[in-house]
Design a protein around this motif. Structure first.
Motif, PDB file in Angstrom:
ATOM      1  N   SER A 190       0.805  -1.181   0.080  1.00 48.07           N
ATOM      2  CA  SER A 190       0.103  -0.144  -0.144  1.00 48.07           C
ATOM      3  C   SER A 190       0.855   1.192  -0.067  1.00 48.07           C
ATOM      4  N   ASP A 191       0.328   2.164  -0.758  1.00 50.82           N
ATOM      5  CA  ASP A 191       0.986   3.693  -0.689  1.00 50.82           C
ATOM      6  C   ASP A 191       0.358   4.535   0.559  1.00 50.82           C
ATOM      7  N   GLU A 192      -0.466   4.073   1.099  1.00 54.20           N
ATOM      8  CA  GLU A 192      -1.122   4.963   2.265  1.00 54.20           C
ATOM      9  C   GLU A 192      -1.308   3.897   3.272  1.00 54.20           C
ATOM     10  N   GLY A 193      -1.625   4.523   4.688  1.00 58.75           N
ATOM     11  CA  GLY A 193      -1.917   3.739   5.625  1.00 58.75           C
ATOM     12  C   GLY A 193      -3.242   2.631   5.839  1.00 58.75           C
ATOM     13  N   PRO A 194      -3.143   1.889   6.271  1.00 59.81           N
ATOM     14  CA  PRO A 194      -2.267   1.001   7.018  1.00 59.81           C
ATOM     15  C   PRO A 194      -1.300   0.546   5.930  1.00 59.81           C
ATOM     16  N   VAL A 227      -0.324  -0.133  17.636  1.00 58.80           N
ATOM     17  CA  VAL A 227      -0.299   0.629  16.609  1.00 58.80           C
ATOM     18  C   VAL A 227      -0.744   0.341  15.250  1.00 58.80           C
ATOM     19  N   SER A 228      -1.261  -1.074  15.321  1.00 62.31           N
ATOM     20  CA  SER A 228      -1.743  -1.683  13.862  1.00 62.31           C
ATOM     21  C   SER A 228      -3.276  -2.127  13.845  1.00 62.31           C
ATOM     22  N   PRO A 229      -3.803  -2.286  12.969  1.00 64.04           N
ATOM     23  CA  PRO A 229      -5.470  -2.705  12.808  1.00 64.04           C
ATOM     24  C   PRO A 229      -5.676  -3.677  13.707  1.00 64.04           C
ATOM     25  N   ALA A 230      -6.881  -3.876  13.991  1.00 66.73           N
ATOM     26  CA  ALA A 230      -7.381  -4.635  15.237  1.00 66.73           C
ATOM     27  C   ALA A 230      -7.165  -6.207  14.665  1.00 66.73           C
ATOM     28  N   SER A 231      -6.862  -6.532  13.284  1.00 63.58           N
ATOM     29  CA  SER A 231      -6.713  -7.910  12.865  1.00 63.58           C
ATOM     30  C   SER A 231      -5.220  -8.379  13.258  1.00 63.58           C
ATOM     31  N   ALA A 290       6.181   0.594  18.962  1.00 64.63           N
ATOM     32  CA  ALA A 290       5.210   1.406  19.775  1.00 64.63           C
ATOM     33  C   ALA A 290       5.959   2.079  20.960  1.00 64.63           C
ATOM     34  N   PRO A 291       6.979   3.003  20.491  1.00 70.15           N
ATOM     35  CA  PRO A 291       7.801   3.547  21.555  1.00 70.15           C
ATOM     36  C   PRO A 291       7.077   4.389  22.597  1.00 70.15           C
ATOM     37  N   GLY A 292       7.290   4.157  23.745  1.00 73.29           N
ATOM     38  CA  GLY A 292       6.589   4.946  24.838  1.00 73.29           C
ATOM     39  C   GLY A 292       5.580   4.085  25.614  1.00 73.29           C
ATOM     40  N   GLN A 293       5.274   2.967  25.078  1.00 72.85           N
ATOM     41  CA  GLN A 293       4.113   1.978  25.294  1.00 72.85           C
ATOM     42  C   GLN A 293       4.834   0.713  25.711  1.00 72.85           C
ATOM     43  N   ARG A 294       3.973  -0.289  25.879  1.00 74.85           N
ATOM     44  CA  ARG A 294       4.713  -1.841  26.159  1.00 74.85           C
ATOM     45  C   ARG A 294       5.604  -2.017  24.910  1.00 74.85           C
ATOM     46  N   LEU A 295       6.791  -3.028  25.140  1.00 77.80           N
ATOM     47  CA  LEU A 295       7.472  -3.186  24.334  1.00 77.80           C
ATOM     48  C   LEU A 295       6.852  -4.197  23.222  1.00 77.80           C
TER      49      LEU A 295
END
Length: 157
Positions: free
Chosen positions: A13-17, A50-54, A74-79
């Protein structure tokens, strides 16, 4: 692993996600990848931060906080050094030292994450067969070692 991935790169993909659009794993092979990754010692499955629910996060059981921000998706969150995308995509995102990531890009196994903050975030393409599955699981192990130590691991191949 120093061998190039066979064939052309998949479309992404060129755009998120950021996702893989073709050359995806079969559902059965994707299921094997999920089972092998979550069968690795010291990992815990969870929801990606940081990623979609799937997507499925690969958390490190004994390390909850990152040793450096570039060792987590996910910097600053759980590793979260790795997350596996769902069966409709089959790629994964992971963190690796920039030199190793650049090597994988050159060899056709990966591409830089389109939303990278540190230059350590890469998309690894979903495996198309069992030989590629072995490579991909090995890359997950490298990412976990990098996340645990913050140091460049010694390559296994």
């Amino acid at each position: 692993m120093r061998e190039a991935r066979r064939g052309d790169r998949p479309r992404t993909s060129d755009e998120g996600p950021h996702r893989q659009l073709d050359q995806c794993s079969s559902p059965a092979l994707w299921g094997e990848m999920v089972a092998r990754v979550f069968g690795l010692e010291g990992v815990v499955e969870g929801h990606s931060q940081v990623s979609p629910a799937s997507s499925r996060a690969v958390f490190v059981e004994d390390v909850r906080e990152e040793v450096a921000p570039e060792t987590s998706l996910a910097p600053g969150q759980r590793l979260e050094p790795v997350h596996l995308h769902g069966v409709e995509d089959t790629s994964l995102h992971l963190v690796l030292p920039p030199g190793r990531g650049a090597e994988l890009v050159r060899l056709g196994w990966a591409e830089p994450h389109q939303f990278a903050d540190f230059g350590t975030e890469y998309m690894v393409y979903g495996p198309r067969d069992h030989e590629e599955l072995d490579v991909v699981v090995g890359l997950v192990e490298e990412s976990l070692a990098f996340a645990r130590s913050g140091e460049v691991p010694t390559s296994r191949a």
